[in-house]
Every structure is written in C-alpha cells, then in structure tokens.
Design a protein around this motif. Sequence first.
Motif, short mmCIF file in Angstrom:
data_model
loop_
_atom_site.label_atom_id
_atom_site.label_comp_id
_atom_site.label_asym_id
_atom_site.label_seq_id
_atom_site.Cartn_x
_atom_site.Cartn_y
_atom_site.Cartn_z
N VAL A 11 0.86 -1.18 0.00
CA VAL A 11 0.00 0.00 0.00
C VAL A 11 0.90 1.23 0.00
O VAL A 11 1.80 1.35 0.82
CB VAL A 11 -0.92 0.00 1.24
N GLY A 12 0.68 2.14 -0.93
CA GLY A 12 1.54 3.32 -1.04
C GLY A 12 2.85 3.03 -1.75
O GLY A 12 3.78 3.81 -1.67
N GLY A 13 2.92 1.90 -2.44
CA GLY A 13 4.14 1.53 -3.16
C GLY A 13 4.48 2.50 -4.28
O GLY A 13 3.66 3.33 -4.69
N LYS A 14 5.70 2.41 -4.76
CA LYS A 14 6.19 3.37 -5.75
C LYS A 14 6.05 2.88 -7.19
O LYS A 14 6.42 3.59 -8.11
CB LYS A 14 7.65 3.69 -5.45
N SER A 15 5.50 1.69 -7.40
CA SER A 15 5.39 1.14 -8.76
C SER A 15 4.72 2.11 -9.72
O SER A 15 5.17 2.30 -10.84
CB SER A 15 4.62 -0.18 -8.76
N GLN A 16 3.63 2.73 -9.27
CA GLN A 16 2.91 3.64 -10.15
C GLN A 16 3.58 5.00 -10.26
O GLN A 16 3.18 5.83 -11.07
CB GLN A 16 1.45 3.78 -9.72
N LEU A 17 4.62 5.26 -9.47
CA LEU A 17 5.32 6.55 -9.49
C LEU A 17 6.69 6.47 -10.16
O LEU A 17 7.41 7.47 -10.18
CB LEU A 17 5.51 7.06 -8.05
N ILE A 18 7.04 5.33 -10.70
CA ILE A 18 8.39 5.13 -11.25
C ILE A 18 8.75 6.22 -12.27
O ILE A 18 9.85 6.76 -12.23
CB ILE A 18 8.55 3.73 -11.88
N GLU A 19 7.85 6.56 -13.19
CA GLU A 19 8.18 7.57 -14.21
C GLU A 19 8.49 8.92 -13.58
O GLU A 19 9.43 9.60 -13.98
CB GLU A 19 7.04 7.70 -15.21
N GLN A 20 7.70 9.32 -12.58
CA GLN A 20 7.93 10.60 -11.93
C GLN A 20 9.23 10.58 -11.11
O GLN A 20 9.97 11.56 -11.09
CB GLN A 20 6.76 10.98 -10.99
N LEU A 21 9.50 9.47 -10.44
CA LEU A 21 10.73 9.36 -9.66
C LEU A 21 11.95 9.33 -10.57
O LEU A 21 12.97 9.94 -10.27
CB LEU A 21 10.69 8.10 -8.78
N ASP A 22 11.84 8.63 -11.69
CA ASP A 22 12.95 8.56 -12.65
C ASP A 22 13.28 9.95 -13.19
O ASP A 22 14.45 10.28 -13.38
CB ASP A 22 12.60 7.61 -13.79
N ALA A 23 12.28 10.77 -13.40
CA ALA A 23 12.51 12.13 -13.90
C ALA A 23 13.30 12.98 -12.91
O ALA A 23 13.93 13.96 -13.30
CB ALA A 23 11.18 12.80 -14.21
N GLN A 24 13.29 12.61 -11.64
CA GLN A 24 14.01 13.35 -10.61
C GLN A 24 15.49 12.94 -10.50
O GLN A 24 16.28 13.64 -9.87
CB GLN A 24 13.34 13.17 -9.25
N LEU A 25 15.84 11.80 -11.10
CA LEU A 25 17.24 11.36 -11.07
C LEU A 25 18.08 12.19 -12.04
O LEU A 25 17.57 12.63 -13.07
CB LEU A 25 17.33 9.88 -11.46
#
Length: 53
Positions: A11-25
């Motif tokens: 619950v609250g996992g990052k799987s659905q946020l991977i694209e947004q998180l990748d953009a921050q790298l």
Amino acid sequence: MAKAKPFIKWVGGKSQLIEQLDAQLPADFGNWEDVTYIEPFVGGGAMLFYMLL
C-alpha cells in the motif's frame, strides 16, 4: 533475463510513481560508479528493482 518486480504488493508503493521518480534522477545517473542507494522504508522494492535494471 527476467525483469525483477516488487516482491510484495505494498500500500503506497512506488510502482505507479516510477516515471515521476525517474525524472528526478540526474540525467547521467545510469553512468555513475560506486553509488550507494539508501531507502530506509524499502516496502516492495519497486524503485530499487527499477534502478538495478
């Protein structure tokens, strides 16, 4: 080679946020050597497995 996936549904996992998180790298992050990744609340490991592949 099989693609690694999070080892549990979290619950609250990052799987659905991977694209947004990748953009921050940083753009050249994939070329860095001797990087230490720290995620104190790893949960299902979605970001960890994404970065390892």
